[in-house]
Each structure stands twice: as C-alpha cells, then as structure tokens.
Design an enzyme around this catalytic site. Structure first.
Site, PDB file in Angstrom:
ATOM      1  N   HIS A  87      16.364  15.955  17.987  1.00 34.87           N
ATOM      2  CA  HIS A  87      15.678  14.856  17.298  1.00 34.87           C
ATOM      3  C   HIS A  87      16.113  13.489  17.824  1.00 34.87           C
ATOM      4  CE1 HIS A  87      13.359  17.144  14.395  1.00 34.87           C
ATOM      5  NE2 HIS A  87      14.404  17.946  14.252  1.00 34.87           N
TER       6      HIS A  87
ATOM      7  N   ARG B  12      -1.980  -7.576  22.228  1.00 40.87           N
ATOM      8  CA  ARG B  12      -2.487  -8.938  22.434  1.00 40.87           C
ATOM      9  C   ARG B  12      -2.896  -9.541  21.094  1.00 40.87           C
ATOM     10  NH1 ARG B  12      -5.917  -7.817  28.058  1.00 40.87           N
ATOM     11  NH2 ARG B  12      -4.072  -7.289  29.313  1.00 40.87           N
TER      12      ARG B  12
ATOM     13  N   CYS C  94      15.466 -35.357   6.512  1.00 39.17           N
ATOM     14  CA  CYS C  94      16.472 -34.400   6.074  1.00 39.17           C
ATOM     15  C   CYS C  94      16.346 -33.115   6.889  1.00 39.17           C
ATOM     16  CB  CYS C  94      16.352 -34.117   4.575  1.00 39.17           C
ATOM     17  SG  CYS C  94      14.961 -33.078   4.112  1.00 39.17           S
TER      18      CYS C  94
ATOM     19  N   HIS D  90      11.255 -35.569  -2.811  1.00 38.70           N
ATOM     20  CA  HIS D  90      11.841 -36.728  -2.133  1.00 38.70           C
ATOM     21  C   HIS D  90      11.309 -38.035  -2.706  1.00 38.70           C
ATOM     22  CE1 HIS D  90      14.483 -35.765   1.341  1.00 38.70           C
ATOM     23  NE2 HIS D  90      13.977 -34.552   1.185  1.00 38.70           N
TER      24      HIS D  90
ATOM     25  N   GLU E  46       4.903  11.195  14.715  1.00 41.94           N
ATOM     26  CA  GLU E  46       4.614  10.712  16.063  1.00 41.94           C
ATOM     27  C   GLU E  46       3.230  10.082  16.157  1.00 41.94           C
ATOM     28  OE1 GLU E  46       3.685  15.211  16.109  1.00 41.94           O
ATOM     29  OE2 GLU E  46       5.047  13.826  15.104  1.00 41.94           O
TER      30      GLU E  46
ATOM     31  N   GLU F  39      -4.855  -7.477  18.485  1.00 41.14           N
ATOM     32  CA  GLU F  39      -4.443  -6.068  18.399  1.00 41.14           C
ATOM     33  C   GLU F  39      -3.182  -5.963  17.556  1.00 41.14           C
ATOM     34  OE1 GLU F  39      -5.837  -5.884  23.058  1.00 41.14           O
ATOM     35  OE2 GLU F  39      -3.904  -5.004  22.518  1.00 41.14           O
TER      36      GLU F  39
ATOM     37  N   ASP G 299      13.576  10.716  18.902  1.00 40.40           N
ATOM     38  CA  ASP G 299      13.641   9.335  18.399  1.00 40.40           C
ATOM     39  C   ASP G 299      13.659   8.331  19.541  1.00 40.40           C
ATOM     40  OD1 ASP G 299      13.632  10.231  15.817  1.00 40.40           O
ATOM     41  OD2 ASP G 299      15.768   9.871  15.442  1.00 40.40           O
TER      42      ASP G 299
ATOM     43  N   ARG H 201      -6.025   0.317  29.448  1.00 46.73           N
ATOM     44  CA  ARG H 201      -4.764  -0.387  29.689  1.00 46.73           C
ATOM     45  C   ARG H 201      -3.592   0.343  29.039  1.00 46.73           C
ATOM     46  NH1 ARG H 201      -2.987  -4.297  26.122  1.00 46.73           N
ATOM     47  NH2 ARG H 201      -5.109  -4.781  25.480  1.00 46.73           N
TER      48      ARG H 201
ATOM     49  N   HIS I 101       8.390 -30.278  -1.523  1.00 52.87           N
ATOM     50  CA  HIS I 101       9.520 -30.971  -0.902  1.00 52.87           C
ATOM     51  C   HIS I 101       9.235 -32.471  -0.803  1.00 52.87           C
ATOM     52  CE1 HIS I 101      11.952 -32.113   2.802  1.00 52.87           C
ATOM     53  NE2 HIS I 101      12.865 -31.692   1.952  1.00 52.87           N
TER      54      HIS I 101
END
Length: 299
Positions: A180, A199, A52, A83, A210, A202, A184, A230, A79
């Site tokens: 503003h 990554r 299904c 069935h 801010e 992280e 933004d 980095r 489920h």
C-alpha cells in the site's frame, strides 16, 4: 491554477500574522491614550487603515484574489470603519472631549471587524479539512460544493461544463506487488501531476480510492478532447519511483457533459458508465457518454 492545500496553509499563516499585528496596534493605541506619546500614521492619518500592518495584509489579499472574496471585502470594510472610529477618538482626546459613547462605538466597530476576521478564518479551516491528506487534492465534499457554482457560471457563458472521471488501471496489482505504500506513492505522484497540469478552467478532485474527478469548462467537445489528450500523454510518459522500483501506469477516462437540468449524481453516473465501458474494452482510453450513447473520445 487550482488552489491547493499549500495555498490555504499560506493564507492561514499570513492571516495569523496579520491578527497578531492588529493586537499590537491596539495595544499601542491604548498605551498612548493612557500615558501619552505621538500617534503615528497607522492611528491618526486619514488613510490610517492602509498604513497599519493588518491593512497592508488585507490589501494584498484582496489583490491576490481579484477582489472576489466576499469575506475579505467584509473584513476590509469593517477594518476601515474601525480606523475611522479610532481617528475620531484621537481627535477627541486631543481636545479633552473624549466620551464614553465614543468608546462604546469603538468596541462595537472592533467587534464587527473581529467577527469578520473569525468568519474568514473559519472558512479557511473548513476548506482545509475538505482536502485529502495523501494527495492534497480537494475531496468529494468540495466537488459537491463547487459543482452548482460552476454549472451556473457555464449556463451564463458560451462554455459548457464537462465532468471527467478517471481510474488508475490495474491499481490492485500495484498494491499487491509494491504494497500500500507503493500504491500511495503512485496516487500522490499522479495527484501532483494532475495539479501541475490543471489550467484556469479545470479543477481536480480525489473522488475515492484510485478514482479522480475533473471538472472542465470548455468551448466545445474538440477543446475537451485536447485536454484529455494532454493529460493522457502526460500520464503515459510519467514514471513513479518507490524504493528501488520503477512504476508506470495508465488510466481510463469517462466523460459526460454536465447538462444544466442534470444533478451531479446523474452526471457522475453517466461518466462512470463510460469509464467502465473503457475498462471492459482495453483500458487506457477515454470514453464519452453523450445522451447515454458511449463512444471513444481519445485513445
């Protein structure tokens, strides 16, 4: 890759389509049962739950999340059981032995299935509300919920958890000069940069104004320093555009190890203290607060 508000929107949209297909499947079952016709594989096959359209969605969702989503596992289990009940009903209909108790069993199994679907959808909607509309980053409440889980996971592994707080330098000047809307634009652009840079171990959050918070699982402080390097290189090299204006920014980082005996509030306070120390000594630097001793980690 950090899960984004876009990912959640896609999950909600796909779930809604799957629910629509389920009701179409239920209507087909009712129609054939009342007026006759052929039961297809999605109704009668011993693996009907996989044929299904809803079953195809749940299988794909489980693979997408490596079978680690308890709500999805509950949906899949209920489920499959629903069935099985339908197959029993079809077998009984074919020999004219269908009973009221079988119908009640189907209603019960379907209710369990729909309850599991509703619970998952409610969680998706709740998660979506935990994201900031401007930056599309998760907000403080999501940080509060994620932190103990990550802290516990690091306690059981060879990694340490670090909390990084970062603040855009001279952001008031950006707002004063460009308005503003310009501010933004910078915040949204910075958030996109951070999301793209995150990554597996992280996670980034908008903490307020801010300020942003990053939780990092690292093997040692040297690995954390490389992450900071980095990020700072990326931010220093990024240019933001607002109307006809070119805007460049720097940020100041404060970082603290997230010791297992410390609360999130305490760790944020340690990182915040380090960050403000960096603000007072030139900005565009990362300061480390270790055992309440503050020193430069990267500049």
């Amino acid at each position: 890759m950090q899960r984004t508000i876009y990912d959640i929107d896609v999950d909600i949209r796909n779930l809604n389509h799957a629910i629509k297909h389920h009701y179409e499947w239920s209507n087909r079952l009712l129609e054939i049962s009342l007026f006759g016709g052929d039961f297809d594989k999605s109704l009668e096959d011993k693996n009907s739950h996989g044929y299904c359209d809803f079953g195809k969605w749940i299988d794909a969702a489980l693979i997408k999340y490596d079978f680690n989503e308890n709500d999805l596992l509950r949906i899949s289990d209920s489920h499959i059981k629903m069935h099985q009940t339908v197959r029993d009903i079809i077998a009984a209909i074919k020999v004219n032995a269908f009973t009221h108790s079988q119908l009640k069993e189907y209603f019960y199994k379907q209710k369990n299935f729909l309850d599991a679907v509703d619970a998952y959808k409610s969680r998706l909607l709740a998660n979506r509300s935990a994201y900031d509309a401007l930056t599309e980053l998760p907000m403080r409440n999501k940080l509060i919920n994620d932190f103990p889980r990550l802290q516990a996971r690091c306690a059981q592994s060879d990694k340490d958890l670090y909390l990084i707080i970062m603040d855009v330098d001279h952001f008031k000047c950006v707002n004063d000069r460009y308005g503003h809307n310009g501010g933004d634009t910078v915040l949204k652009g910075l958030a996109n940069l951070l999301l793209g840079a995150m990554r597996k171990d992280e996670k980034c959050y908008r903490y307020g104004g801010e300020e942003f918070v990053i939780l990092v699982e690292g093997e040692n402080l040297y690995a954390i320093k490389k992450i900071i390097e980095r990020l700072m290189i990326k931010i220093r090299g990024e240019t933001f555009f607002y109307e006809d204006n070119i805007i460049n920014i720097t940020v100041t980082f404060g970082i603290s190890p997230a010791k297992k005996d410390c609360s999130l509030e305490d760790i944020i306070a340690f990182a915040d203290k380090a960050m403000y120390h960096g603000k007072q000594h030139g900005r565009d630097v990362c300061m480390l607060n270790h055992n309440d001793e503050i020193g430069i980690l990267y500049k």
